[in-house]
Motif scaffolding. Sequence first.
Motif, mmCIF file in Angstrom:
data_model
loop_
_atom_site.group_PDB
_atom_site.id
_atom_site.type_symbol
_atom_site.label_atom_id
_atom_site.label_comp_id
_atom_site.label_asym_id
_atom_site.label_seq_id
_atom_site.Cartn_x
_atom_site.Cartn_y
_atom_site.Cartn_z
ATOM 1 N N LEU A 64 -35.706 2.981 -37.931
ATOM 2 C CA LEU A 64 -34.419 3.060 -37.242
ATOM 3 C C LEU A 64 -33.925 1.657 -36.932
ATOM 4 O O LEU A 64 -34.687 0.823 -36.429
ATOM 5 C CB LEU A 64 -34.548 3.844 -35.938
ATOM 6 N N ILE A 65 -32.660 1.394 -37.216
ATOM 7 C CA ILE A 65 -32.071 0.081 -36.959
ATOM 8 C C ILE A 65 -31.014 0.222 -35.873
ATOM 9 O O ILE A 65 -30.019 0.922 -36.035
ATOM 10 C CB ILE A 65 -31.468 -0.516 -38.239
ATOM 11 N N PHE A 66 -31.257 -0.439 -34.731
ATOM 12 C CA PHE A 66 -30.389 -0.380 -33.562
ATOM 13 C C PHE A 66 -29.589 -1.675 -33.431
ATOM 14 O O PHE A 66 -30.042 -2.738 -33.863
ATOM 15 C CB PHE A 66 -31.223 -0.213 -32.284
ATOM 16 N N ASN A 67 -28.435 -1.568 -32.793
ATOM 17 C CA ASN A 67 -27.619 -2.746 -32.465
ATOM 18 C C ASN A 67 -27.825 -3.063 -30.986
ATOM 19 O O ASN A 67 -27.440 -2.281 -30.118
ATOM 20 C CB ASN A 67 -26.143 -2.446 -32.747
ATOM 21 N N ASN A 68 -28.437 -4.229 -30.697
ATOM 22 C CA ASN A 68 -28.778 -4.562 -29.307
ATOM 23 C C ASN A 68 -27.715 -5.407 -28.602
ATOM 24 O O ASN A 68 -27.996 -6.105 -27.633
ATOM 25 C CB ASN A 68 -30.136 -5.270 -29.245
ATOM 26 N N THR A 69 -26.472 -5.345 -29.096
ATOM 27 C CA THR A 69 -25.401 -6.059 -28.409
ATOM 28 C C THR A 69 -25.208 -5.507 -26.996
ATOM 29 O O THR A 69 -25.544 -4.354 -26.713
ATOM 30 C CB THR A 69 -24.076 -5.942 -29.187
ATOM 31 N N ARG A 70 -24.676 -6.340 -26.129
ATOM 32 C CA ARG A 70 -24.420 -5.937 -24.746
ATOM 33 C C ARG A 70 -22.917 -6.020 -24.478
ATOM 34 O O ARG A 70 -22.272 -7.015 -24.821
ATOM 35 C CB ARG A 70 -25.176 -6.850 -23.783
ATOM 36 N N VAL A 71 -22.364 -4.972 -23.896
ATOM 37 C CA VAL A 71 -20.936 -4.951 -23.580
ATOM 38 C C VAL A 71 -20.660 -5.885 -22.408
ATOM 39 O O VAL A 71 -21.357 -5.844 -21.385
ATOM 40 C CB VAL A 71 -20.476 -3.521 -23.224
ATOM 41 N N VAL A 72 -19.646 -6.723 -22.568
ATOM 42 C CA VAL A 72 -19.235 -7.603 -21.469
ATOM 43 C C VAL A 72 -18.031 -6.979 -20.769
ATOM 44 O O VAL A 72 -17.225 -6.284 -21.400
ATOM 45 C CB VAL A 72 -18.892 -9.030 -21.964
ATOM 46 N N PRO A 73 -17.883 -7.194 -19.455
ATOM 47 C CA PRO A 73 -16.717 -6.670 -18.726
ATOM 48 C C PRO A 73 -15.468 -7.461 -19.099
ATOM 49 O O PRO A 73 -15.079 -8.415 -18.414
ATOM 50 C CB PRO A 73 -17.113 -6.832 -17.252
ATOM 51 N N ALA A 74 -14.839 -7.077 -20.189
ATOM 52 C CA ALA A 74 -13.852 -7.921 -20.870
ATOM 53 C C ALA A 74 -12.420 -7.733 -20.391
ATOM 54 O O ALA A 74 -11.509 -8.382 -20.898
ATOM 55 C CB ALA A 74 -13.920 -7.649 -22.378
ATOM 56 N N ARG A 75 -12.176 -6.841 -19.421
ATOM 57 C CA ARG A 75 -10.823 -6.614 -18.914
ATOM 58 C C ARG A 75 -10.615 -7.436 -17.646
ATOM 59 O O ARG A 75 -11.319 -7.263 -16.654
ATOM 60 C CB ARG A 75 -10.595 -5.129 -18.630
ATOM 61 N N LEU A 76 -9.620 -8.325 -17.680
ATOM 62 C CA LEU A 76 -9.284 -9.159 -16.524
ATOM 63 C C LEU A 76 -7.867 -8.829 -16.055
ATOM 64 O O LEU A 76 -6.954 -8.675 -16.887
ATOM 65 C CB LEU A 76 -9.367 -10.644 -16.895
ATOM 66 N N ILE A 77 -7.678 -8.719 -14.755
ATOM 67 C CA ILE A 77 -6.359 -8.439 -14.198
ATOM 68 C C ILE A 77 -5.775 -9.724 -13.605
ATOM 69 O O ILE A 77 -6.352 -10.320 -12.681
ATOM 70 C CB ILE A 77 -6.417 -7.349 -13.110
ATOM 71 N N PHE A 78 -4.656 -10.173 -14.180
ATOM 72 C CA PHE A 78 -3.941 -11.362 -13.701
ATOM 73 C C PHE A 78 -2.617 -10.939 -13.059
ATOM 74 O O PHE A 78 -2.227 -9.765 -13.096
ATOM 75 C CB PHE A 78 -3.647 -12.306 -14.876
#
Length: 414
Positions: A64-78
Amino acid sequence: MTEKMIQPREIKMADYWYVLPENRIAQYPLAERDASQLLIYNNGNIEKACYRDLAGQLPPKSLLIFNNTRVVPARLIFHNHEGQAIEVFCLEPGPAYSDVSTALLQTGSVIWRCMVGGAKKWKEGELTATLQVANTTLHITASKLSVDQGTFLLQLSWLPAHLPFAEVLSLAGQVPLPPYLNRDASEEDKERYQTIYALSPGSVAAPTAGLHFTQGLMRSLEEKSIRSTFVTLHVGAGTFLPVKSETPGDHVMHKEYFEVSKTFLEALQQQLPDPIVTVGTTSMRTLESLYRLAVQIHRQPEQQPEKLHVEQWEAYEKDSHSLSPAEAIATLLRFMEQHQLEQLVATTQLLIAPGYVFKFTDGLITNFHQPGSTLLLLVGALVGDDWRKIYEYALQHDFRFLSYGDGSLLWKKK
């Protein structure tokens, strides 16, 4: 449409459409990750199972091949100078950075490609955001550098300047839930919109097939001698973009960063010819992009590591299948040894559509995707016209769809 004669650029997107009722889109995850339903497809046959029983559905010696990327909190409110709220969605680093990790470590200022919600309200000047975090006041500004096809290249600057951009996002950002959920992120999403094995920060969307895995499920796989290994592909928001053109030939595929280790390639080399199952479309895209890189390097041995990139259509060019899978892996390992690399870093725009010839993938674990999407084209490449049979079964048997929904184990059609 005859599968043997498919020209991927000329596929009619209308042939990859189905009706998805809103009440079938999973708004929230189940209480237990591995309690989700699992549809099993194998050469025309379909049955229903559960994720926690996955080990019993895989042949011994599968990898099994997994993707170990991590989600970053990419939404910023200006806010603009009139005090109106404007959302900035951080998509990917600007062109000056070699990889996502390097860009996330920048201090004081960084250049990032973004989507801007409410862009019409941003006529001039800078956007600003000020937050009180613990005992620190965090002040962030956004300046417009250029606009390209609806995305903005922004310079983001902040004080205190010693903070890396990764920490700025961690302190000020929000979980980037998919737009089709049409709700604000909750506290639960911080943990549940992340795989249990997430490691390398950089994604703005979760590799959702992996959201179903638990420590108990991983142990049950090990007990059956099913091995696991990891790649990293940082998922971009392009994952959610529908194909608006009538054919894929007029659709520009999004670029994503990926990297694999020398150890991973050696594990892949040892696995052949036993079954290889990718967990998620992003793992599949990484794996198949590696073959394309090997062909490039085979053709141009002087290729430099910092310029490795897979174009959208190169898999469909004449003479694009000149290496066996084993030769491809050997080519990549020699390249890494020649350049003294432990990690191979590249970008890919590979579009996997019907007519694609798979080089490594035997099976795919994946969720149910949006109609008219590139991900549905990918499923069609693997199982042929049976994709419609699979989706009709899922709709008729109460499967939950999209990111927080149920999933499937699809074996490549013979």
